[in-house]
Design a protein around this motif. Sequence first.
Motif, short mmCIF file in Angstrom:
data_model
loop_
_atom_site.label_atom_id
_atom_site.label_comp_id
_atom_site.label_asym_id
_atom_site.label_seq_id
_atom_site.Cartn_x
_atom_site.Cartn_y
_atom_site.Cartn_z
N ILE A 83 -73.26 33.77 30.16
CA ILE A 83 -73.91 33.45 28.89
C ILE A 83 -72.88 33.02 27.85
N PRO A 84 -73.20 32.00 27.04
CA PRO A 84 -72.30 31.65 25.93
C PRO A 84 -72.27 32.77 24.90
N VAL A 85 -71.15 32.94 24.23
CA VAL A 85 -71.02 33.98 23.22
C VAL A 85 -70.53 33.37 21.90
N GLY A 86 -71.37 33.47 20.88
CA GLY A 86 -71.01 33.03 19.54
C GLY A 86 -71.05 34.22 18.61
N ASN A 87 -72.23 34.45 18.01
CA ASN A 87 -72.40 35.63 17.17
C ASN A 87 -72.66 36.88 18.00
N ALA A 88 -72.82 36.70 19.32
CA ALA A 88 -72.86 37.77 20.32
C ALA A 88 -74.15 38.58 20.37
N GLY A 89 -75.18 38.13 19.66
CA GLY A 89 -76.46 38.82 19.74
C GLY A 89 -77.16 38.66 21.07
N ASN A 90 -76.97 37.50 21.70
CA ASN A 90 -77.73 37.22 22.92
C ASN A 90 -77.24 38.03 24.12
N ILE A 91 -75.92 38.16 24.28
CA ILE A 91 -75.41 38.98 25.38
C ILE A 91 -75.84 40.44 25.17
N THR A 92 -75.87 40.85 23.91
CA THR A 92 -76.35 42.19 23.56
C THR A 92 -77.81 42.37 23.96
N ALA A 93 -78.62 41.36 23.65
CA ALA A 93 -80.06 41.43 23.91
C ALA A 93 -80.37 41.42 25.41
#
Length: 353
Positions: free
Chosen positions: A186-196
């Motif tokens: 998964i791409p990581v920017g503000n990192a909310g998506n990997i968290t979710a």
Amino acid sequence: MAYWKGVIEEYRAYLPVTEKTPVITLKEGDTPLIYGPNISKKLGNDLKLYFKFEGLNPTGSFKDRGMTMAMSKAAEDGAKVVVCASTGNTSAAAAAYAAHAGISCAVFLPHGSIALGKMAQSLIYGAKVIAVEGSFDKALKLTRELADKYPVTMVNSNNPYRIEGQKTAAFEIVDTIGDAPEYHAIPVGNAGNITAYWKGYNEYYKKGLSKQLPKMCGFQAAGSAPIVLGKIVEDPQTIATAIKIGNPYSWKSAEAARDESRGLIEAVTDQEILEAYQLLASTEGIFCEPASAASLAGVIKKNKQNYFVDGQRRVVCTLTGHGLKDPDRAVSICSKPHVVKPELDEILKVLNL
């Protein structure tokens, strides 16, 4: 005939909503998990690559999953104005869902760093667009100050309902293939998506709906890789504007997802991102935005290092947004149209026939 109702109704039992929550939905979710036979074959090592194409959400990115939750709860609380800082996709989603909810919306964007398609969305949905001189992180700081001092609701990743909505993508993956994959890139920017995603996988696992948990493999752009470097990047630089963030809000929870899953967070170069971006389109017919391709770029890089060794070696790559978000990038790196006279002989020459 059954039809998709949007992520809140489909996964209501897993979300913090009640009968009093007005569901603000554009029927987000139910995005395809596309098997990539050609890239799988190209990479070898018995890898089976699947692409969760979030670009087919209503506003063209995964942000819609979180925004349906954030906007529904904002409406439940009687919010009159919502605000967010964005590199483009959050602003598009916020503007669209606010319009649907009848709530005013203001978005703060880093001036000169937003792809054309995303800017167009925020404007056409009727949001008040404010271009801040400086980085996303400066825009985010201003947005948080505004929300702290005035009666507006912030719908960035610091809003916990965003993560709740985004976790539903993990549910869909398990529902589709019958289990969690061995790896999730998964791409990581503000990192909310990997968290979710990690939250979603864990919830299904604890309910006995999957037999395993994946290793979470996050990838940042090399010029914007604060988690990899272990320090804030004051002036992030990358063509992948959606992950051009130097101080991620969900930094600690992303590290927790990495560590708890025994996965990794590493960096890929802009060149590696662009190569993966073109490969996806030309080999599998999937047109994602550049930042999305960081997931595949990372898989290609780690495959060369013989990282993928477990079991069936199923790898799901999240593709966070549609390629039409940033049409200028595609046009700039592809071959140009052949201009010919309206004569068949001219066309035959171009086609080498």
